[in-house]
Enzyme design. Structure first.
Site, PDB file in Angstrom:
ATOM      1  N   GLU A  41      11.965  -1.874 -10.532  1.00 48.93           N
ATOM      2  CA  GLU A  41      10.906  -2.708  -9.970  1.00 48.93           C
ATOM      3  C   GLU A  41       9.835  -2.838 -11.047  1.00 48.93           C
ATOM      4  OE1 GLU A  41       7.170  -2.022  -7.006  1.00 48.93           O
ATOM      5  OE2 GLU A  41       9.114  -1.306  -6.268  1.00 48.93           O
ATOM      6  N   ARG A  45       1.404  -5.260 -12.992  1.00 48.03           N
ATOM      7  CA  ARG A  45       0.180  -4.597 -13.446  1.00 48.03           C
ATOM      8  C   ARG A  45      -0.057  -4.847 -14.928  1.00 48.03           C
ATOM      9  NH1 ARG A  45      -0.809   1.074 -10.271  1.00 48.03           N
ATOM     10  NH2 ARG A  45      -0.094   0.399  -8.211  1.00 48.03           N
ATOM     11  N   THR A  68       3.923  -4.960  -7.192  1.00 48.47           N
ATOM     12  CA  THR A  68       2.497  -5.268  -7.270  1.00 48.47           C
ATOM     13  C   THR A  68       2.287  -6.789  -7.260  1.00 48.47           C
ATOM     14  OG1 THR A  68       2.347  -3.311  -8.702  1.00 48.47           O
ATOM     15  CG2 THR A  68       0.329  -4.525  -8.322  1.00 48.47           C
ATOM     16  N   LYS A 128       7.300  -0.913   2.795  1.00 51.14           N
ATOM     17  CA  LYS A 128       6.852   0.057   1.792  1.00 51.14           C
ATOM     18  C   LYS A 128       5.705   0.867   2.405  1.00 51.14           C
ATOM     19  CE  LYS A 128       4.539   0.037  -2.757  1.00 51.14           C
ATOM     20  NZ  LYS A 128       4.165  -0.822  -3.891  1.00 51.14           N
TER      21      LYS A 128
END
Length: 212
Positions: A41, A45, A68, A128
């Site tokens: 993943e 960021r 993210t 999540k």
């Protein structure tokens, strides 16, 4: 052919990567695959995220997703680069709705009963749990998840070799996201042998849980 979520549920651990230089992508992929986790993943960021996803997805030998993800534009960037699934830190109905319209697998982050009920209203049942450890770990997950019998979770945030077994043993946990085997410092320093070693150790922990 299994879906992205089915594959994640089988391998049990998703390496969560913040990569600063897309030039490290192939070496990272080789290290993860050699260690037994053909999945990553790549988080948005860093500015290198889309390029790294494109390189990894182009290999064809691993499952690659984007993490993210905060906006529809980032979803588009990720999917255009080849991401097979989307992960978000929170639950944004606009982002979720767009992914559903485009048949893009998405796992949004939740931390409270309100978050979970928003997700259920959107038709999502695998979520999540984030930030797992900072939000109280398994004790909080037990309490928060109790009313929602049909919901499964992928805890992320503070997961490491010392607690992943306990998380994976939880009946409502299908997998965990973790960065301890793919820390940015290891990638930046080119310590891919260490990444392979840590990945192998992570895989052995999963096998231990499966044997219980």
């Amino acid at each position: 052919m299994p879906t992205a979520l089915e594959t994640i549920s089988q391998i049990k651990i998703v390496p969560v990567v913040a990569i600063h230089d897309a030039g490290h992508s192939d070496a990272l992929a080789d290290a993860l695959i050699e260690g037994g986790l053909p999945c990553a993943e790549i988080t948005f960021r860093t500015a290198a995220a889309a390029d790294a996803i494109r390189i990894l997805a182009g290999r064809g030998d691993m499952l690659v997703g984007a993490g993210t993800v905060l906006t529809i534009e980032q979803v588009q960037q990720a999917v255009d680069a080849g991401a097979a699934f989307i992960v978000a830190p929170g639950i944004n109905p606009k982002v979720v709705g767009y992914c559903q319209e485009q048949n893009i697998p998405i796992t949004p982050g939740v931390a409270t009963p309100t978050d979970i009920e928003i997700a259920l209203d959107l038709g999502l049942k695998t979520l999540k749990y984030f930030p797992a450890e900072a939000f109280g770990g398994l004790k909080t997950l037990n309490a928060v998840s109790a009313p929602y019998t049909a919901v499964k979770f992928i805890p992320t945030g503070g997961i490491n070799a010392g607690n992943v077994i306990a998380y994976l043993a939880h009946p409502k946990v299908v997998a965990c996201g973790g960065s301890w085997m793919v820390k940015s410092t290891l990638i930046d320093d080119g310590r891919f042998d260490k990444i392979t070693t840590l990945t192998r150790e992570a895989v052995s922990l999963v096998q231990h849980v499966s044997a219980i």
